[in-house]
Design an enzyme around this catalytic site. Structure first.
Site, mmCIF file in Angstrom:
data_model
loop_
_atom_site.group_PDB
_atom_site.id
_atom_site.type_symbol
_atom_site.label_atom_id
_atom_site.label_comp_id
_atom_site.label_asym_id
_atom_site.label_seq_id
_atom_site.Cartn_x
_atom_site.Cartn_y
_atom_site.Cartn_z
ATOM 1 N N THR A 10 0.865 -1.184 0.000
ATOM 2 C CA THR A 10 0.000 0.000 0.000
ATOM 3 C C THR A 10 0.904 1.238 0.000
ATOM 4 O O THR A 10 1.345 1.677 -1.042
ATOM 5 C CB THR A 10 -0.982 0.001 1.184
ATOM 6 O OG1 THR A 10 -0.267 -0.236 2.400
ATOM 7 C CG2 THR A 10 -2.038 -1.080 1.004
ATOM 8 N N LYS A 45 4.341 -6.934 3.889
ATOM 9 C CA LYS A 45 4.053 -5.539 3.583
ATOM 10 C C LYS A 45 3.783 -4.816 4.902
ATOM 11 O O LYS A 45 3.286 -5.392 5.873
ATOM 12 C CB LYS A 45 2.874 -5.398 2.621
ATOM 13 C CG LYS A 45 1.518 -5.807 3.146
ATOM 14 C CD LYS A 45 0.765 -4.751 3.911
ATOM 15 C CE LYS A 45 0.708 -3.446 3.160
ATOM 16 N NZ LYS A 45 0.045 -2.402 4.010
ATOM 17 N N THR A 93 3.130 -8.460 11.907
ATOM 18 C CA THR A 93 3.039 -7.246 11.112
ATOM 19 C C THR A 93 1.685 -7.148 10.421
ATOM 20 O O THR A 93 0.805 -7.960 10.635
ATOM 21 C CB THR A 93 4.145 -7.226 10.057
ATOM 22 O OG1 THR A 93 4.072 -5.996 9.366
ATOM 23 C CG2 THR A 93 3.985 -8.355 9.084
ATOM 24 N N GLU A 122 6.813 4.921 7.266
ATOM 25 C CA GLU A 122 6.399 6.093 6.488
ATOM 26 C C GLU A 122 7.239 7.312 6.856
ATOM 27 O O GLU A 122 7.218 7.792 7.990
ATOM 28 C CB GLU A 122 4.915 6.359 6.704
ATOM 29 C CG GLU A 122 4.053 5.286 6.051
ATOM 30 C CD GLU A 122 2.587 5.355 6.402
ATOM 31 O OE1 GLU A 122 1.789 4.764 5.657
ATOM 32 O OE2 GLU A 122 2.238 5.976 7.418
ATOM 33 N N ASN A 171 0.178 10.488 5.544
ATOM 34 C CA ASN A 171 -1.089 10.120 6.187
ATOM 35 C C ASN A 171 -2.154 11.188 6.043
ATOM 36 O O ASN A 171 -3.356 10.874 6.076
ATOM 37 C CB ASN A 171 -0.824 9.784 7.653
ATOM 38 C CG ASN A 171 -0.167 8.424 7.800
ATOM 39 O OD1 ASN A 171 -0.828 7.405 7.696
ATOM 40 N ND2 ASN A 171 1.134 8.408 8.005
ATOM 41 N N SER A 202 -6.767 10.549 -0.451
ATOM 42 C CA SER A 202 -7.042 11.435 -1.591
ATOM 43 C C SER A 202 -6.333 10.950 -2.859
ATOM 44 O O SER A 202 -5.527 10.055 -2.817
ATOM 45 C CB SER A 202 -6.603 12.839 -1.249
ATOM 46 O OG SER A 202 -5.224 12.871 -0.958
#
Length: 410
Positions: A164, A190, A201, A282, A405, A410
């Site tokens: 993702t 992932k 995870t 991230e 995030n 969007s």
């Protein structure tokens, strides 16, 4: 439908996807079904030979997804039949009410009809946005194409299809020799954000050609996940979708029951994948190891380590390459576990910055500031209270985490 938008590859990413051996008894297929994004694979199918033992560990979230509940109910089913794992990215099928289970049932029924695999041996997983109904018709109408194109060595494509916000596909493997014969273990995973596992995870799939009974594999998987996936955190948030499946096809003919070498190799694969998830946190620019020693007991050591690893103040200081050990003192003090200010010692790497509740008299800040420029940072904390020890791996917290995030849907 949104076009593919993904941040630049993490600076902590490995140079390339590893070269992994073929596992007899498992084949992979991927496909772009347009579940959320156009122009990228978002379905992964793994087909497993009859007599494959499958163990699983799952999120303990009270809002876990329908597919997680379904997988949990199927662990321990009759292994004599073939099996399948079907994963979609882009939609988590979580918090979708009865529609979530309807989607799972429709996918399993269609795949079962097209493969003759019992529904009890079909494990579905979903990852992505929470709270939006899964457009399962896009999966169902593409199953025939997936079934027609499995390949034994399609692991990098499989790892890419389950991503993702990940910036690179994650794979790991180990080979070992038992009684003169080779046994292979490979895995993909992932995960990038919403990582504070309460089992393992977000998604991880491990395959081996070893022979081992399901009950024994389940026991090992639970224990090893405690020392690997359950020792990482990116942002202190536990996913609704966490799933770890370990599949043993038995095609090597090597019985690994009671073989410590197998357990060590399996743990190494799990830990490798877990570390890659942290390295793809991230917005991450630093890989951080927090090692706590001489806590009152192991439970207290883990509490202290997680308090430091999850502290936004600690993580932002490291992002700014600031050796602000006072923030570590703060995180220890607030954790709730037993601590004695006047016994506390702290290291950054090999540099002792504080001891016995006070700054190290030989502390030279410039030396430690130079150390903070490294991509891998080690923090050691000695409580001076007992024999408890724990290690947690995390990453720093940067502005990019907010950007990713804030714009995720969007």
């Amino acid at each position: 439908m949104n076009a593919l938008r993904r941040p630049a590859t993490s600076p902590l990413a490995p140079g390339r996807f590893p070269s992994l051996p073929h596992i007899d008894g498992v084949r992979f297929a991927t496909l772009a079904a347009g579940i959320r994004y156009s122009g990228r694979p978002d379905l992964m199918l793994a087909l497993l030979t009859p007599n494959t033992s499958i163990a699983g560990v799952f999120t303990q979230s009270s809002t876990r997804a329908a597919c997680v509940l379904d997988c949990q109910s199927k662990i321990g089913s009759d292994p004599s039949a073939s099996a399948a794992i079907l994963v979609n990215s882009g939609n988590a099928n979580a918090f979708t009410g009865v529609r979530g289970q309807i989607s799972v049932d429709e996918i399993c029924l269609t795949l079962s009809n097209q493969t003759n695999i019992p529904q009890s041996r079909i494990f579905t997983c979903s990852t992505g946005v929470i709270g939006e109904p899964l457009p399962h018709e896009r999966i169902v109408t593409n199953l025939d194409k997936l079934i027609a194109s499995p390949k034994p060595a399609n692991l990098e494509s499989a790892a890419s299809a389950i991503m993702t916000t990940d910036t690179f596909p994650k794979g790991a493997g180990r080979s070992l020799n038992i009684t003169g014969k080779d046994v292979q273990i490979i895995g993909i995973a992932k995960g990038s954000g919403m990582i504070a596992p309460d089992m393992s995870t977000m998604l991880a799939y491990i395959f081996t050609d070893a022979h081992i009974e399901q009950s024994e594999l389940q026991k090992i998987t639970i224990e090893l996940s405690k020392r690997s996936f359950n020792c990482i955190t990116v942002d202190s948030d536990t996913s609704t979708s966490d799933t770890l499946l370990v599949c043993a096809t038995g095609t090597s003919g090597i019985d690994v029951r009671g073989q410590k070498e197998f357990e060590h190799a399996l743990e190494a694969v799990m830990l490798d994948l877990a570390h890659q998830i942290v390295r793809d946190g991230e917005g991450a620019t630093k890989f951080i190891e927090v090692h706590v020693t001489r806590a009152a007991d192991e439970a207290d050591a883990r509490i202290h380590a997680l308090s430091v690893a999850n502290s936004p103040l600690v993580k932002t200081a490291i992002a700014g390459e600031d050796p602000n050990w006072g923030r570590i003192v703060m995180a220890i003090g607030k954790s709730g576990a037993l601590a004695d200010r006047d016994r506390l010692c702290i290291w950054f790497g090999d540099y002792l910055v504080a001891e016995n509740g006070w700054v190290n008299p030989n502390y030279i800040e410039q030396d430690v500031a130079d150390y903070m420029h490294r991509s891998d940072i080690a923090i050691k904390i000695d409580l001076g209270l007992g024999l408890g020890a724990a290690t947690i791996w995390t990453c720093d917290l940067t502005k990019q985490y907010i950007d990713i995030n804030a714009n995720y849907r969007s």
